[in-house]
Design a protein around this motif. Structure first.
Motif, PDB file in Angstrom:
ATOM      1  N   GLN A  90      52.619  53.039  36.016  1.00 14.65           N
ATOM      2  CA  GLN A  90      52.512  52.563  37.387  1.00 14.65           C
ATOM      3  C   GLN A  90      51.255  51.725  37.521  1.00 14.65           C
ATOM      4  OE1 GLN A  90      52.677  56.260  39.621  1.00 14.65           O
ATOM      5  NE2 GLN A  90      54.828  55.899  40.091  1.00 14.65           N
ATOM      6  N   LEU A  91      51.336  50.707  38.349  1.00 11.46           N
ATOM      7  CA  LEU A  91      50.212  49.798  38.553  1.00 11.46           C
ATOM      8  C   LEU A  91      49.772  49.823  40.001  1.00 11.46           C
ATOM      9  CD1 LEU A  91      51.502  46.724  36.523  1.00 11.46           C
ATOM     10  CD2 LEU A  91      50.084  48.611  35.726  1.00 11.46           C
ATOM     11  N   GLN A  92      48.473  49.866  40.189  1.00  8.39           N
ATOM     12  CA  GLN A  92      47.908  49.882  41.537  1.00  8.39           C
ATOM     13  C   GLN A  92      46.921  48.732  41.646  1.00  8.39           C
ATOM     14  OE1 GLN A  92      48.623  52.090  44.138  1.00  8.39           O
ATOM     15  NE2 GLN A  92      47.343  50.775  45.410  1.00  8.39           N
ATOM     16  N   ALA A  93      47.297  47.723  42.400  1.00  5.89           N
ATOM     17  CA  ALA A  93      46.430  46.566  42.603  1.00  5.89           C
ATOM     18  C   ALA A  93      45.582  46.760  43.849  1.00  5.89           C
ATOM     19  CB  ALA A  93      47.261  45.298  42.729  1.00  5.89           C
ATOM     20  N   SER A  94      44.361  46.279  43.788  1.00  5.69           N
ATOM     21  CA  SER A  94      43.467  46.395  44.942  1.00  5.69           C
ATOM     22  C   SER A  94      42.431  45.284  44.877  1.00  5.69           C
ATOM     23  CB  SER A  94      42.774  47.763  44.946  1.00  5.69           C
ATOM     24  OG  SER A  94      41.988  47.924  43.774  1.00  5.69           O
ATOM     25  N   GLY A  95      41.675  45.159  45.973  1.00  4.15           N
ATOM     26  CA  GLY A  95      40.572  44.220  45.996  1.00  4.15           C
ATOM     27  C   GLY A  95      40.786  42.975  46.821  1.00  4.15           C
ATOM     28  N   GLY A  96      41.981  42.799  47.350  1.00  3.99           N
ATOM     29  CA  GLY A  96      42.235  41.629  48.173  1.00  3.99           C
ATOM     30  C   GLY A  96      41.487  41.700  49.488  1.00  3.99           C
ATOM     31  N   TYR A 117      40.997  43.409  35.495  1.00  3.13           N
ATOM     32  CA  TYR A 117      40.348  42.762  36.633  1.00  3.13           C
ATOM     33  C   TYR A 117      40.669  41.265  36.646  1.00  3.13           C
ATOM     34  CZ  TYR A 117      37.634  47.043  36.207  1.00  3.13           C
ATOM     35  OH  TYR A 117      37.266  48.355  36.106  1.00  3.13           O
ATOM     36  N   LEU A 118      40.616  40.702  37.819  1.00  4.79           N
ATOM     37  CA  LEU A 118      40.706  39.258  37.972  1.00  4.79           C
ATOM     38  C   LEU A 118      39.546  38.828  38.858  1.00  4.79           C
ATOM     39  CD1 LEU A 118      42.418  36.758  37.203  1.00  4.79           C
ATOM     40  CD2 LEU A 118      43.483  36.959  39.467  1.00  4.79           C
ATOM     41  N   GLN A 119      38.548  38.245  38.232  1.00  7.20           N
ATOM     42  CA  GLN A 119      37.415  37.703  38.973  1.00  7.20           C
ATOM     43  C   GLN A 119      37.760  36.301  39.420  1.00  7.20           C
ATOM     44  OE1 GLN A 119      34.345  39.127  39.789  1.00  7.20           O
ATOM     45  NE2 GLN A 119      34.001  37.249  40.951  1.00  7.20           N
ATOM     46  N   MET A 120      37.699  36.091  40.720  1.00  6.85           N
ATOM     47  CA  MET A 120      38.074  34.793  41.289  1.00  6.85           C
ATOM     48  C   MET A 120      36.853  34.175  41.946  1.00  6.85           C
ATOM     49  SD  MET A 120      41.796  35.790  42.876  1.00  6.85           S
ATOM     50  CE  MET A 120      41.097  36.822  44.166  1.00  6.85           C
ATOM     51  N   ASN A 121      36.435  33.043  41.448  1.00 12.52           N
ATOM     52  CA  ASN A 121      35.264  32.349  41.967  1.00 12.52           C
ATOM     53  C   ASN A 121      35.661  31.036  42.632  1.00 12.52           C
ATOM     54  OD1 ASN A 121      33.576  34.370  40.883  1.00 12.52           O
ATOM     55  ND2 ASN A 121      33.424  33.278  38.939  1.00 12.52           N
ATOM     56  N   ASN A 122      34.788  30.576  43.492  1.00 15.12           N
ATOM     57  CA  ASN A 122      35.009  29.292  44.180  1.00 15.12           C
ATOM     58  C   ASN A 122      36.419  29.226  44.767  1.00 15.12           C
ATOM     59  OD1 ASN A 122      34.488  26.704  45.097  1.00 15.12           O
ATOM     60  ND2 ASN A 122      35.062  25.744  43.166  1.00 15.12           N
ATOM     61  N   LEU A 123      36.746  30.216  45.563  1.00 16.38           N
ATOM     62  CA  LEU A 123      38.094  30.290  46.113  1.00 16.38           C
ATOM     63  C   LEU A 123      38.380  29.129  47.045  1.00 16.38           C
ATOM     64  CD1 LEU A 123      38.254  34.124  46.592  1.00 16.38           C
ATOM     65  CD2 LEU A 123      39.892  32.761  45.271  1.00 16.38           C
ATOM     66  N   LYS A 124      39.615  28.671  47.009  1.00 14.71           N
ATOM     67  CA  LYS A 124      40.055  27.547  47.809  1.00 14.71           C
ATOM     68  C   LYS A 124      41.140  28.000  48.783  1.00 14.71           C
ATOM     69  CE  LYS A 124      39.275  24.506  43.847  1.00 14.71           C
ATOM     70  NZ  LYS A 124      39.857  23.497  42.928  1.00 14.71           N
ATOM     71  N   GLN A 132      35.937  33.395  52.760  1.00 15.22           N
ATOM     72  CA  GLN A 132      35.807  31.983  53.093  1.00 15.22           C
ATOM     73  C   GLN A 132      35.900  31.136  51.830  1.00 15.22           C
ATOM     74  OE1 GLN A 132      32.082  31.778  55.334  1.00 15.22           O
ATOM     75  NE2 GLN A 132      33.273  31.706  57.229  1.00 15.22           N
ATOM     76  N   ALA A 133      36.264  29.905  52.005  1.00 13.88           N
ATOM     77  CA  ALA A 133      36.332  28.979  50.884  1.00 13.88           C
ATOM     78  C   ALA A 133      34.979  28.930  50.179  1.00 13.88           C
ATOM     79  CB  ALA A 133      36.732  27.595  51.367  1.00 13.88           C
ATOM     80  N   GLY A 134      35.041  28.977  48.850  1.00 12.00           N
ATOM     81  CA  GLY A 134      33.822  28.991  48.061  1.00 12.00           C
ATOM     82  C   GLY A 134      33.344  30.369  47.665  1.00 12.00           C
ATOM     83  N   ASP A 135      33.869  31.388  48.340  1.00 14.50           N
ATOM     84  CA  ASP A 135      33.489  32.767  48.037  1.00 14.50           C
ATOM     85  C   ASP A 135      34.155  33.257  46.754  1.00 14.50           C
ATOM     86  OD1 ASP A 135      33.262  34.138  51.434  1.00 14.50           O
ATOM     87  OD2 ASP A 135      31.907  32.887  50.243  1.00 14.50           O
ATOM     88  N   SER A 136      33.741  34.442  46.345  1.00  9.31           N
ATOM     89  CA  SER A 136      34.322  35.094  45.171  1.00  9.31           C
ATOM     90  C   SER A 136      34.961  36.410  45.581  1.00  9.31           C
ATOM     91  CB  SER A 136      33.244  35.357  44.112  1.00  9.31           C
ATOM     92  OG  SER A 136      32.674  34.148  43.656  1.00  9.31           O
ATOM     93  N   ARG A 153      37.909  28.884  36.950  1.00  5.71           N
ATOM     94  CA  ARG A 153      37.517  29.551  38.200  1.00  5.71           C
ATOM     95  C   ARG A 153      37.807  31.045  38.164  1.00  5.71           C
ATOM     96  NH1 ARG A 153      39.798  28.577  43.052  1.00  5.71           N
ATOM     97  NH2 ARG A 153      41.796  27.955  42.151  1.00  5.71           N
ATOM     98  N   PHE A 154      38.890  31.423  37.514  1.00  5.82           N
ATOM     99  CA  PHE A 154      39.303  32.824  37.455  1.00  5.82           C
ATOM    100  C   PHE A 154      39.041  33.358  36.055  1.00  5.82           C
ATOM    101  CE2 PHE A 154      42.825  32.749  40.953  1.00  5.82           C
ATOM    102  CZ  PHE A 154      41.919  32.180  41.836  1.00  5.82           C
ATOM    103  N   THR A 155      38.668  34.632  35.990  1.00  6.09           N
ATOM    104  CA  THR A 155      38.443  35.294  34.710  1.00  6.09           C
ATOM    105  C   THR A 155      39.154  36.639  34.704  1.00  6.09           C
ATOM    106  OG1 THR A 155      36.263  34.244  34.470  1.00  6.09           O
ATOM    107  CG2 THR A 155      36.729  36.159  33.087  1.00  6.09           C
ATOM    108  N   ILE A 156      39.960  36.856  33.701  1.00 12.56           N
ATOM    109  CA  ILE A 156      40.645  38.135  33.547  1.00 12.56           C
ATOM    110  C   ILE A 156      39.905  38.950  32.510  1.00 12.56           C
ATOM    111  CG2 ILE A 156      42.262  37.276  31.791  1.00 12.56           C
ATOM    112  CD1 ILE A 156      44.411  39.074  33.088  1.00 12.56           C
ATOM    113  N   SER A 157      39.761  40.236  32.766  1.00 10.96           N
ATOM    114  CA  SER A 157      39.076  41.114  31.830  1.00 10.96           C
ATOM    115  C   SER A 157      39.737  42.479  31.853  1.00 10.96           C
ATOM    116  CB  SER A 157      37.592  41.225  32.172  1.00 10.96           C
ATOM    117  OG  SER A 157      37.404  41.771  33.455  1.00 10.96           O
ATOM    118  N   ILE A 158      39.367  43.305  30.900  1.00 10.07           N
ATOM    119  CA  ILE A 158      40.033  44.591  30.757  1.00 10.07           C
ATOM    120  C   ILE A 158      39.012  45.671  30.427  1.00 10.07           C
ATOM    121  CG2 ILE A 158      40.491  44.306  28.285  1.00 10.07           C
ATOM    122  CD1 ILE A 158      43.271  45.519  28.821  1.00 10.07           C
ATOM    123  N   ASN A 159      39.245  46.825  30.993  1.00 10.58           N
ATOM    124  CA  ASN A 159      38.484  48.027  30.653  1.00 10.58           C
ATOM    125  C   ASN A 159      39.495  49.016  30.080  1.00 10.58           C
ATOM    126  OD1 ASN A 159      37.226  50.608  30.677  1.00 10.58           O
ATOM    127  ND2 ASN A 159      35.792  49.911  32.240  1.00 10.58           N
TER     128      ASN A 159
END
Length: 121
Positions: free
Chosen positions: A2-8, A79-86, A12-16, A66-72
């Motif tokens: 099972q997958l549980q997504a969170s963090g949304g 994780y999906l790190q999203m920078n400079n959001l548009k 504002q534009a430009g945020d991470s 702009r986006f970086t995927i990583s794993i623990n």
């Protein structure tokens, strides 16, 4: 599994923003974890994937740089790190697992519930 997504959220534009996807259950059959997004009326769009073993990554051109995927692995969390959001990044974001190294949504068998990301001006 099972997958549980969170963090949304609303940013504002430009945020991470960093999204998380926690996998529970048996993940040993899964080869990759992917992130996708979807807006109403459009097909689900592949963003990034990472292999559970080795952490090999692959990105779509739309988010590369702009986006970086990583794993623990210890936490079975991706994780999906999203920078400079548009503004055009506004969508529901999904994580999913596949037994194949692929970008095709239909080949990802298990999906998280989705988390909304809204980017405002």
């Amino acid at each position: 599994v099972q997958l549980q997504a969170s963090g949304g959220g609303l940013v504002q534009a430009g945020d991470s923003l960093r999204l998380s996807c926690a996998a529970s259950g048996r993940v040993f059959n899964s080869v990759v974890m992917g992130w996708f997004r979807q807006v109403p009326g459009k097909e689900r769009e592949f963003l990034a994937r990472i292999t559970w073993s080795g952490g090999v990554t692959y990105y779509s051109d739309s988010v590369k740089g702009r986006f970086t995927i990583s794993i623990n692995n210890a936490r079975n969390t991706v994780y999906l790190q999203m920078n400079n959001l548009k503004l055009e990044d506004t969508a529901v974001y999904y994580c999913a697992t596949s037994t194949m190294v692929t970008t095709i949504p239909s080949l990802f068998r298990t999906w998280g519930q989705g988390t909304q990301v809204t980017v405002s001006s």
